[in-house]
Design a protein around this motif. Structure first.
Motif, PDB file in Angstrom:
ATOM      1  N   PRO A   1       0.914   1.856   3.960  1.00 45.12           N
ATOM      2  CA  PRO A   1      -0.482   1.654   3.540  1.00 45.12           C
ATOM      3  C   PRO A   1      -1.130   2.933   3.005  1.00 45.12           C
ATOM      4  CG  PRO A   1      -0.072   0.638   5.668  1.00 45.12           C
ATOM      5  CD  PRO A   1       1.119   1.472   5.368  1.00 45.12           C
ATOM      6  N   PHE A   2      -0.793   4.044   3.605  1.00 45.35           N
ATOM      7  CA  PHE A   2      -1.362   5.318   3.146  1.00 45.35           C
ATOM      8  C   PHE A   2      -0.718   5.753   1.830  1.00 45.35           C
ATOM      9  CE2 PHE A   2      -1.891   5.052   7.707  1.00 45.35           C
ATOM     10  CZ  PHE A   2      -3.237   5.371   7.858  1.00 45.35           C
ATOM     11  N   ALA A   3       0.574   5.439   1.661  1.00 46.55           N
ATOM     12  CA  ALA A   3       1.242   5.743   0.392  1.00 46.55           C
ATOM     13  C   ALA A   3       0.607   4.951  -0.743  1.00 46.55           C
ATOM     14  CB  ALA A   3       2.732   5.430   0.492  1.00 46.55           C
ATOM     15  N   GLN A   4       0.219   3.716  -0.467  1.00 45.29           N
ATOM     16  CA  GLN A   4      -0.455   2.921  -1.494  1.00 45.29           C
ATOM     17  C   GLN A   4      -1.792   3.553  -1.884  1.00 45.29           C
ATOM     18  OE1 GLN A   4      -0.572  -1.324  -0.532  1.00 45.29           O
ATOM     19  NE2 GLN A   4       1.362  -1.091   0.570  1.00 45.29           N
ATOM     20  N   GLY A   5      -2.444   4.183  -0.923  1.00 48.49           N
ATOM     21  CA  GLY A   5      -3.677   4.904  -1.241  1.00 48.49           C
ATOM     22  C   GLY A   5      -3.412   6.073  -2.172  1.00 48.49           C
TER      23      GLY A   5
ATOM     24  N   ALA B  67      -2.856   4.768  -5.629  1.00 46.21           N
ATOM     25  CA  ALA B  67      -4.091   4.337  -6.288  1.00 46.21           C
ATOM     26  C   ALA B  67      -4.836   5.496  -6.941  1.00 46.21           C
ATOM     27  CB  ALA B  67      -4.997   3.637  -5.272  1.00 46.21           C
ATOM     28  N   ILE B  68      -4.565   6.698  -6.474  1.00 46.36           N
ATOM     29  CA  ILE B  68      -5.200   7.881  -7.079  1.00 46.36           C
ATOM     30  C   ILE B  68      -4.632   8.160  -8.460  1.00 46.36           C
ATOM     31  CG2 ILE B  68      -5.450  10.396  -6.842  1.00 46.36           C
ATOM     32  CD1 ILE B  68      -5.315   9.993  -3.803  1.00 46.36           C
ATOM     33  N   LEU B  69      -3.390   7.730  -8.708  1.00 43.90           N
ATOM     34  CA  LEU B  69      -2.670   8.149  -9.912  1.00 43.90           C
ATOM     35  C   LEU B  69      -3.209   7.569 -11.219  1.00 43.90           C
ATOM     36  CD1 LEU B  69       0.979   8.150  -8.538  1.00 43.90           C
ATOM     37  CD2 LEU B  69      -0.531  10.104  -8.922  1.00 43.90           C
TER      38      LEU B  69
END
Length: 304
Positions: free
Chosen positions: A212-216, A219-221
């Motif tokens: 879940p944190f990797a998906q965050g 999303a920044i990219l």
């Protein structure tokens, strides 16, 4: 079966290469009601498609003679060129169109395009940017390059393959260039993800806990891609918020922690090395995308 020179319907298409992607392409054409002829070097792979209504050709030459449009999807351009340039196939293709969806380098696309032009073959190059499961759906994405009028002529038939088709220009190598650059993003990201999993696991963090944190982070990219694309094109590399010196420090921490657990950190060490090289050239206060200029500098000098 149609013979060379015989009349064939304009909505007919031939698919050469029946690996997983080739079968998906042929299946999408069939689902759209397009007369579809198929051929594969290994016998038997057309069985399911023939049961669905495809015409199984006895040879590649017979297959391309059956349709005004041939779609090629094989493992690489060694295989594609060997197929297209074989005596019977090359003769049957004269005056017909090839859409080559085989993945390879821009140089190979240019070479095959030049061969096609010299032999009276109408040629479009292309790239498939989504997996087999998307083919024939609204989620499929295709890139095309080559003559615009040729693309416009065959676009209605190609529409069966998916919703999103983009023509990138007359240069046949453009689709391959986009393909490799985008796959560069993908595989580098996947390499980072697998390294992150190894590091997290070594510290007692499971993949499901991390995801879940990797998906965050992911999303920044997208906004970063948009912002830094402008900086790269305009030659300005703002680093006020996150200069290269800060990035080097962060990457060094990752390498140190990973290697303390015996984890191979070659990919991150390579990234850190690129950043340190840019810093060493006096770009420490610049943003990370400055590295693109540093990487290209030897090529620019040799081209000059």
């Amino acid at each position: 079966m149609s013979l060379p020179g015989a009349h064939v319907p304009s909505s007919a298409v031939t698919v050469l290469g029946l690996g997983p992607m080739g079968r998906a392409l042929a299946g999408a054409f069939l689902a759209a009601g397009t007369r579809t002829t198929v051929w594969n070097r290994t016998p038997g792979r057309d069985r399911e498609l023939v049961e669905r209504g495809a015409v199984g050709a006895r040879s590649a030459a017979e297959a391309v003679a059956a349709s005004p449009l041939t779609v090629v999807c094989v493992v690489n351009y060694d295989a594609a060129d060997a197929l297209l340039r074989s005596e019977g196939v090359a003769a049957a293709l004269t005056g017909r169109t090839v859409v080559n969806l085989t993945a390879d380098t821009p140089d190979r696309a240019r070479a095959t395009g030049a061969w096609a032009a010299a032999h009276g073959v109408r040629y479009l190059d292309g790239a498939i940017m989504t997996p087999t499961t998307t083919i024939g759906t609204e989620h499929a994405v295709f890139l095309h390059s080559g003559p615009a009028d040729l693309y416009a002529e065959h676009r209605p038939v190609l529409a069966a393959l998916g919703r999103t088709h983009t023509h990138l220009g007359e240069d046949v190598s453009r689709a391959a260039a986009y393909d490799l650059a985008l796959l560069d993003v993908f595989w580098t990201a996947m390499a980072g993800w697998t390294h992150a999993l190894a590091l997290a696991r070594a510290e007692g963090v499971s993949a499901r806990e991390l995801a879940p944190f990797a998906q965050g982070i992911a999303a920044i990219l997208p906004p970063l891609f948009e912002e830094t694309a402008g900086e790269a094109d305009e030659g300005r590399f703002a680093g006020e918020g996150n200069p290269l010196t800060s990035a080097v420090s962060s990457m060094a921490h990752i390498v140190q922690a990973a290697e303390a657990h015996g984890i191979d950190s070659g990919v991150m060490r390579a990234a850190e090395g690129m950043a340190r090289r840019a810093v060493g050239l006096g770009h420490g206060a610049d943003g990370f995308v400055r590295i693109a200029d540093v990487l290209a500098a030897p090529l620019a000098r040799s081209a000059g």
